[in-house]
Design a protein around this motif. Structure first.
Motif, PDB file in Angstrom:
ATOM      1  N   ALA A  72      54.370  33.219  51.647  1.00  0.00           N
ATOM      2  CA  ALA A  72      54.665  34.679  51.193  1.00  0.00           C
ATOM      3  C   ALA A  72      53.743  35.418  50.120  1.00  0.00           C
ATOM      4  CB  ALA A  72      56.069  34.841  51.038  1.00  0.00           C
ATOM      5  N   VAL A  73      53.743  34.471  49.013  1.00  0.00           N
ATOM      6  CA  VAL A  73      53.004  34.747  47.801  1.00  0.00           C
ATOM      7  C   VAL A  73      51.363  34.781  48.222  1.00  0.00           C
ATOM      8  CG1 VAL A  73      51.948  33.828  45.867  1.00  0.00           C
ATOM      9  CG2 VAL A  73      54.507  33.670  46.286  1.00  0.00           C
ATOM     10  N   GLY A  74      50.975  33.950  49.226  1.00  0.00           N
ATOM     11  CA  GLY A  74      49.473  34.076  49.617  1.00  0.00           C
ATOM     12  C   GLY A  74      49.386  35.363  50.479  1.00  0.00           C
ATOM     13  N   GLN A  75      50.351  35.603  51.258  1.00  0.00           N
ATOM     14  CA  GLN A  75      50.229  36.909  51.721  1.00  0.00           C
ATOM     15  C   GLN A  75      50.083  38.313  50.923  1.00  0.00           C
ATOM     16  OE1 GLN A  75      49.616  37.046  55.214  1.00  0.00           O
ATOM     17  NE2 GLN A  75      49.440  34.827  55.039  1.00  0.00           N
ATOM     18  N   ALA A  76      50.770  37.914  49.954  1.00  0.00           N
ATOM     19  CA  ALA A  76      51.122  39.417  48.947  1.00  0.00           C
ATOM     20  C   ALA A  76      49.996  39.357  48.164  1.00  0.00           C
ATOM     21  CB  ALA A  76      52.249  39.125  48.278  1.00  0.00           C
ATOM     22  N   LEU A  77      49.162  38.243  47.845  1.00  0.00           N
ATOM     23  CA  LEU A  77      48.050  38.430  46.793  1.00  0.00           C
ATOM     24  C   LEU A  77      46.741  38.481  47.454  1.00  0.00           C
ATOM     25  CD1 LEU A  77      48.952  35.226  44.582  1.00  0.00           C
ATOM     26  CD2 LEU A  77      49.318  37.710  44.052  1.00  0.00           C
ATOM     27  N   LYS A  78      45.834  39.214  47.069  1.00  0.00           N
ATOM     28  CA  LYS A  78      44.629  39.615  47.646  1.00  0.00           C
ATOM     29  C   LYS A  78      43.751  38.341  47.273  1.00  0.00           C
ATOM     30  CE  LYS A  78      42.556  42.183  43.833  1.00  0.00           C
ATOM     31  NZ  LYS A  78      41.064  42.308  43.341  1.00  0.00           N
ATOM     32  N   PRO A  79      42.707  38.093  48.298  1.00  0.00           N
ATOM     33  CA  PRO A  79      41.995  36.949  47.845  1.00  0.00           C
ATOM     34  C   PRO A  79      41.052  37.319  46.549  1.00  0.00           C
ATOM     35  CG  PRO A  79      41.794  37.583  50.098  1.00  0.00           C
ATOM     36  CD  PRO A  79      42.613  38.604  49.296  1.00  0.00           C
ATOM     37  N   MET A  80      40.836  36.154  45.894  1.00  0.00           N
ATOM     38  CA  MET A  80      40.103  36.405  44.579  1.00  0.00           C
ATOM     39  C   MET A  80      38.624  35.575  44.698  1.00  0.00           C
ATOM     40  SD  MET A  80      40.940  34.900  40.728  1.00  0.00           S
ATOM     41  CE  MET A  80      42.047  36.211  40.273  1.00  0.00           C
ATOM     42  N   SER A  81      37.710  36.586  44.242  1.00  0.00           N
ATOM     43  CA  SER A  81      36.201  36.003  44.280  1.00  0.00           C
ATOM     44  C   SER A  81      36.092  34.859  43.523  1.00  0.00           C
ATOM     45  CB  SER A  81      35.154  36.932  44.192  1.00  0.00           C
ATOM     46  OG  SER A  81      35.228  37.627  42.724  1.00  0.00           O
ATOM     47  N   LYS A  82      35.106  34.275  43.288  1.00  0.00           N
ATOM     48  CA  LYS A  82      34.734  33.053  42.640  1.00  0.00           C
ATOM     49  C   LYS A  82      34.309  33.807  41.179  1.00  0.00           C
ATOM     50  CE  LYS A  82      31.514  29.191  41.690  1.00  0.00           C
ATOM     51  NZ  LYS A  82      30.489  28.472  41.985  1.00  0.00           N
ATOM     52  N   GLU A  83      33.700  35.042  41.319  1.00  0.00           N
ATOM     53  CA  GLU A  83      33.270  35.653  40.050  1.00  0.00           C
ATOM     54  C   GLU A  83      34.379  36.140  39.233  1.00  0.00           C
ATOM     55  OE1 GLU A  83      31.939  36.340  43.126  1.00  0.00           O
ATOM     56  OE2 GLU A  83      30.047  35.284  42.664  1.00  0.00           O
ATOM     57  N   ASP A  84      35.502  36.695  40.015  1.00  0.00           N
ATOM     58  CA  ASP A  84      36.963  36.968  39.435  1.00  0.00           C
ATOM     59  C   ASP A  84      37.433  35.939  38.614  1.00  0.00           C
ATOM     60  OD1 ASP A  84      36.290  39.676  40.021  1.00  0.00           O
ATOM     61  OD2 ASP A  84      37.503  39.680  42.002  1.00  0.00           O
ATOM     62  N   PHE A  85      37.474  34.874  39.479  1.00  0.00           N
ATOM     63  CA  PHE A  85      38.192  33.648  38.985  1.00  0.00           C
ATOM     64  C   PHE A  85      37.626  33.120  37.726  1.00  0.00           C
ATOM     65  CE2 PHE A  85      38.969  28.985  39.059  1.00  0.00           C
ATOM     66  CZ  PHE A  85      40.379  28.986  39.007  1.00  0.00           C
ATOM     67  N   MET A  86      36.284  33.068  37.805  1.00  0.00           N
ATOM     68  CA  MET A  86      35.523  32.644  36.426  1.00  0.00           C
ATOM     69  C   MET A  86      35.781  33.707  35.082  1.00  0.00           C
ATOM     70  SD  MET A  86      34.401  29.817  37.389  1.00  0.00           S
ATOM     71  CE  MET A  86      33.520  29.406  35.961  1.00  0.00           C
ATOM     72  N   GLU A  87      35.925  34.895  35.751  1.00  0.00           N
ATOM     73  CA  GLU A  87      36.137  35.812  34.509  1.00  0.00           C
ATOM     74  C   GLU A  87      37.442  35.741  33.852  1.00  0.00           C
ATOM     75  OE1 GLU A  87      35.543  40.070  35.931  1.00  0.00           O
ATOM     76  OE2 GLU A  87      33.395  39.412  36.543  1.00  0.00           O
ATOM     77  N   ASP A  88      38.219  35.406  34.504  1.00  0.00           N
ATOM     78  CA  ASP A  88      39.599  35.022  34.442  1.00  0.00           C
ATOM     79  C   ASP A  88      39.604  33.816  33.350  1.00  0.00           C
ATOM     80  OD1 ASP A  88      40.607  37.334  35.540  1.00  0.00           O
ATOM     81  OD2 ASP A  88      41.996  36.149  36.937  1.00  0.00           O
TER      82      ASP A  88
END
Length: 86
Positions: free
Chosen positions: A41-57
């Motif tokens: 359910a959490v996986g369905q609610a969250l939008k996929p994150m790009s590698k670039e967004d992940f690295m920025e975080d």
């Protein structure tokens, strides 16, 4: 004979200690299923994150740590326990 009837007839012959083991196993299976359902359910609610967004975080988190903007995990868990009664 149905699967349920076969299972019940087998269980009727087991000693109490074995029945308790089976009960505990079934509880674990239900908990595992609940967690898997929640994860899905959490996986369905969250939008996929790009590698670039992940690295920025990650960079933002590292900057927060370097600037002292963080708390000890034990403090966070203690607060959650107080707030939600875990």
């Amino acid at each position: 004979m149905t699967t349920l009837e076969t299972t019940i007839s087998m269980m009727e012959k087991l000693p109490e200690a074995d029945l308790l083991k089976i009960q505990n196993l079934i509880k674990k299976l239900f908990y595992q299923h609940e967690y898997e359902s929640a994860d899905f359910a959490v996986g369905q609610a969250l939008k996929p994150m790009s590698k670039e967004d992940f690295m920025e975080d990650i960079m933002a988190a590292e900057n927060d740590i370097a600037a002292g903007r963080y708390r000890n995990a034990n403090e966070v868990f203690d607060e959650l326990e107080r707030r939600y009664g875990f």
